[in-house]
Design a protein around this motif. Structure first.
Motif, PDB file in Angstrom:
ATOM      1  N   GLU A  97      -4.859 -10.273 -12.258  1.00 18.96           N
ATOM      2  CA  GLU A  97      -3.445 -10.131 -11.837  1.00 18.96           C
ATOM      3  C   GLU A  97      -3.382  -8.887 -10.962  1.00 18.96           C
ATOM      4  O   GLU A  97      -2.276  -8.509 -10.366  1.00 18.96           O
ATOM      5  N   ARG A  98      -4.382  -8.281 -10.760  1.00 15.76           N
ATOM      6  CA  ARG A  98      -4.714  -6.898 -10.005  1.00 15.76           C
ATOM      7  C   ARG A  98      -5.327  -7.418  -8.415  1.00 15.76           C
ATOM      8  O   ARG A  98      -5.304  -6.390  -7.687  1.00 15.76           O
ATOM      9  N   PRO A 131       1.950  -3.437  12.666  1.00 13.82           N
ATOM     10  CA  PRO A 131       1.334  -2.449  11.709  1.00 13.82           C
ATOM     11  C   PRO A 131       1.745  -2.414  10.329  1.00 13.82           C
ATOM     12  O   PRO A 131       2.942  -2.667   9.823  1.00 13.82           O
ATOM     13  N   LEU A 132       0.825  -1.922   9.371  1.00 12.74           N
ATOM     14  CA  LEU A 132       1.097  -1.875   8.060  1.00 12.74           C
ATOM     15  C   LEU A 132       1.198  -3.311   7.233  1.00 12.74           C
ATOM     16  O   LEU A 132       1.578  -3.231   6.120  1.00 12.74           O
ATOM     17  N   TYR A 133       0.874  -4.341   7.947  1.00 10.81           N
ATOM     18  CA  TYR A 133       1.204  -5.567   7.622  1.00 10.81           C
ATOM     19  C   TYR A 133       0.435  -5.745   5.939  1.00 10.81           C
ATOM     20  O   TYR A 133       1.401  -6.004   4.974  1.00 10.81           O
ATOM     21  N   VAL A 134      -0.635  -5.500   5.722  1.00 15.28           N
ATOM     22  CA  VAL A 134      -1.455  -5.626   4.747  1.00 15.28           C
ATOM     23  C   VAL A 134      -0.675  -4.805   3.614  1.00 15.28           C
ATOM     24  O   VAL A 134      -0.494  -4.990   2.336  1.00 15.28           O
ATOM     25  N   ASP A 135      -0.584  -3.479   4.003  1.00 17.28           N
ATOM     26  CA  ASP A 135      -0.117  -2.343   3.159  1.00 17.28           C
ATOM     27  C   ASP A 135       1.435  -2.680   2.763  1.00 17.28           C
ATOM     28  O   ASP A 135       1.864  -2.310   1.565  1.00 17.28           O
ATOM     29  N   THR A 136       2.086  -3.189   3.599  1.00 19.05           N
ATOM     30  CA  THR A 136       3.550  -3.445   3.267  1.00 19.05           C
ATOM     31  C   THR A 136       3.692  -4.473   2.052  1.00 19.05           C
ATOM     32  O   THR A 136       4.327  -4.517   1.187  1.00 19.05           O
ATOM     33  N   HIS A 137       2.690  -5.780   2.224  1.00 17.50           N
ATOM     34  CA  HIS A 137       2.585  -6.734   1.028  1.00 17.50           C
ATOM     35  C   HIS A 137       2.159  -6.103  -0.214  1.00 17.50           C
ATOM     36  O   HIS A 137       2.545  -6.418  -1.151  1.00 17.50           O
ATOM     37  N   THR A 138       1.207  -5.289  -0.014  1.00 15.65           N
ATOM     38  CA  THR A 138       0.609  -4.538  -1.306  1.00 15.65           C
ATOM     39  C   THR A 138       1.676  -3.723  -1.989  1.00 15.65           C
ATOM     40  O   THR A 138       1.859  -3.850  -3.224  1.00 15.65           O
ATOM     41  N   ALA A 139       2.458  -2.944  -1.035  1.00 14.69           N
ATOM     42  CA  ALA A 139       3.429  -1.982  -1.721  1.00 14.69           C
ATOM     43  C   ALA A 139       4.376  -3.064  -2.467  1.00 14.69           C
ATOM     44  O   ALA A 139       4.808  -2.400  -3.556  1.00 14.69           O
ATOM     45  N   THR A 140       4.879  -4.105  -1.907  1.00 15.79           N
ATOM     46  CA  THR A 140       5.995  -4.940  -2.514  1.00 15.79           C
ATOM     47  C   THR A 140       5.492  -5.711  -3.746  1.00 15.79           C
ATOM     48  O   THR A 140       6.133  -5.663  -4.883  1.00 15.79           O
ATOM     49  N   ALA A 141       4.353  -6.005  -3.531  1.00 15.71           N
ATOM     50  CA  ALA A 141       3.543  -6.755  -4.787  1.00 15.71           C
ATOM     51  C   ALA A 141       3.363  -5.783  -5.861  1.00 15.71           C
ATOM     52  O   ALA A 141       3.744  -6.223  -6.936  1.00 15.71           O
ATOM     53  N   ALA A 142       3.151  -4.495  -5.807  1.00 20.19           N
ATOM     54  CA  ALA A 142       2.973  -3.668  -6.647  1.00 20.19           C
ATOM     55  C   ALA A 142       4.250  -3.377  -7.723  1.00 20.19           C
ATOM     56  O   ALA A 142       4.004  -3.050  -8.824  1.00 20.19           O
ATOM     57  N   GLY A 143       5.345  -3.367  -7.090  1.00 23.95           N
ATOM     58  CA  GLY A 143       6.535  -3.214  -7.750  1.00 23.95           C
ATOM     59  C   GLY A 143       7.028  -4.595  -8.243  1.00 23.95           C
ATOM     60  O   GLY A 143       8.302  -4.385  -8.900  1.00 23.95           O
ATOM     61  N   ASP A 189      -0.800   0.889  -5.042  1.00 28.42           N
ATOM     62  CA  ASP A 189      -1.587   1.255  -6.590  1.00 28.42           C
ATOM     63  C   ASP A 189      -3.046   1.035  -5.954  1.00 28.42           C
ATOM     64  O   ASP A 189      -3.447   0.082  -5.749  1.00 28.42           O
ATOM     65  N   ALA A 190      -3.646   2.145  -6.426  1.00 26.99           N
ATOM     66  CA  ALA A 190      -5.142   2.355  -6.027  1.00 26.99           C
ATOM     67  C   ALA A 190      -5.784   1.067  -7.023  1.00 26.99           C
ATOM     68  O   ALA A 190      -7.173   0.803  -6.546  1.00 26.99           O
ATOM     69  N   GLY A 227       4.055 -13.949 -10.831  1.00 26.50           N
ATOM     70  CA  GLY A 227       5.249 -14.912 -10.494  1.00 26.50           C
ATOM     71  C   GLY A 227       6.169 -14.753  -9.402  1.00 26.50           C
ATOM     72  O   GLY A 227       7.034 -15.308  -9.251  1.00 26.50           O
ATOM     73  N   VAL A 228       5.266 -14.311  -8.378  1.00 25.06           N
ATOM     74  CA  VAL A 228       6.234 -14.113  -6.946  1.00 25.06           C
ATOM     75  C   VAL A 228       5.172 -14.401  -5.852  1.00 25.06           C
ATOM     76  O   VAL A 228       3.856 -14.219  -5.962  1.00 25.06           O
ATOM     77  N   LEU A 229       5.679 -15.130  -5.017  1.00 22.69           N
ATOM     78  CA  LEU A 229       5.251 -15.551  -3.700  1.00 22.69           C
ATOM     79  C   LEU A 229       5.965 -14.468  -2.620  1.00 22.69           C
ATOM     80  O   LEU A 229       7.325 -14.780  -2.410  1.00 22.69           O
ATOM     81  N   LEU A 230       5.021 -13.866  -1.711  1.00 21.32           N
ATOM     82  CA  LEU A 230       5.657 -13.015  -1.051  1.00 21.32           C
ATOM     83  C   LEU A 230       5.401 -13.497   0.637  1.00 21.32           C
ATOM     84  O   LEU A 230       4.528 -14.392   0.846  1.00 21.32           O
ATOM     85  N   GLU A 231       6.597 -13.545   1.508  1.00 21.82           N
ATOM     86  CA  GLU A 231       6.433 -13.969   2.556  1.00 21.82           C
ATOM     87  C   GLU A 231       6.779 -13.141   3.910  1.00 21.82           C
ATOM     88  O   GLU A 231       7.880 -12.501   3.669  1.00 21.82           O
TER      89      GLU A 231
END
Length: 267
Positions: free
Chosen positions: A121-122, A136-148, A21-22, A152-156
């Protein structure tokens, strides 16, 4: 630092991105205390230091020096020079400890979001450590997961031993697996586990403040209580937060403490 090379983080060839999400601002916060040896490779693995071929200006890197006495600040400046203009920010936190530099970095992220008129929130806060390599894609993978997932979520992310360490010390790896197998019956179910790894977590800026932020706490004997991100998540759970694993986002923590005290590290 050969484990960085063993995981393939060199040059520009690791920069392949997932859609995301841009409208989201990603802020990677790294506290630093005498990290001149590994810091630059860590930042490279996260997608910085690659100029226009790395992460775009929607991703900021906040490096917080916590009183280094080596060349850490000079390395920070080199990282800044190798990245997009305005992408890397160098801060100084005089209060020593685990919490103060991380908290300082988050406060900077809040100011940056306000300057860009991006709602809290963004904004995704990505915690990282200066002696850890990231896949590779560490930041982008977290971003894509968070966007969906929303708030109320902690990603690990997933932690793995550096490949070169595993190859060099197969006996140690076998011993770890045998020990895990013995104590596995005592593990709690993932849905109620509250212990998270500070260096592999991400969360929304809005949630950080809703959960009370990182804070220093002490026992009745005056000893500091650590595991600051686990305590942040515990407060979040009281507000209905949940933990979500992101196994595609891989962190390779340094084993330098093991080399310094093998028995103590294993224990």
């Amino acid at each position: 630092v050969s484990y960085f090379e063993a995981t393939g983080y060199s040059g520009y060839n690791l920069m392949v991105y997932l859609p995301w999400d841009a409208a989201m601002l990603r802020v990677v916060v790294i506290p630093c205390l005498n990290e001149e040896v590994s810091l630059e490779k860590t930042c490279e693995s996260l997608g910085f230091c690659h100029g226009p071929h790395g992460l775009g200006d929607d991703a900021l890197l906040v490096l917080v020096d916590n009183g280094s006495t080596d060349r850490t600040v000079a390395v920070m400046e080199r990282i800044q020079d190798r990245s997009l203009a305005g992408q890397v920010h160098i801060l100084h936190e005089s209060e020593r400890g685990y919490v103060p530099p991380r908290h300082r970095g988050v406060l900077f992220a809040r100011d940056a979001a306000r300057a860009r008129r991006v709602g809290e929130e963004r904004v995704l806060i990505v915690q990282a450590d200066a002696d850890t390599a990231y896949g590779p894609l560490y930041v982008d993978t977290h971003t894509a997961t968070a966007a969906g997932l929303g708030l109320g979520v902690l990603l690990e992310g997933l932690r793995e031993s550096p490949p070169d360490f595993a190859r060099a010390h197969p006996g140690f790896m076998v011993l770890c697996r045998r020990t895990d197998a013995v104590i596995a019956a005592a593990f709690v179910a993932p849905e109620i586990d509250v212990i998270v790894d500070d260096k592999a977590c991400a969360f929304a800026l809005a949630d950080y403040f809703a959960w009370g932020g990182l804070s220093r706490e002490y026992t009745s004997a005056g000893e500091e209580v650590y595991a600051e991100t686990s305590r942040l998540y515990m407060r979040g759970r009281l507000r209905g937060a949940r933990r979500v694993a992101v196994p595609e986002a891989i962190a390779y923590p340094s084993r330098r403490k093991l080399y310094g005290d093998p028995v103590g590290y294993f224990a």
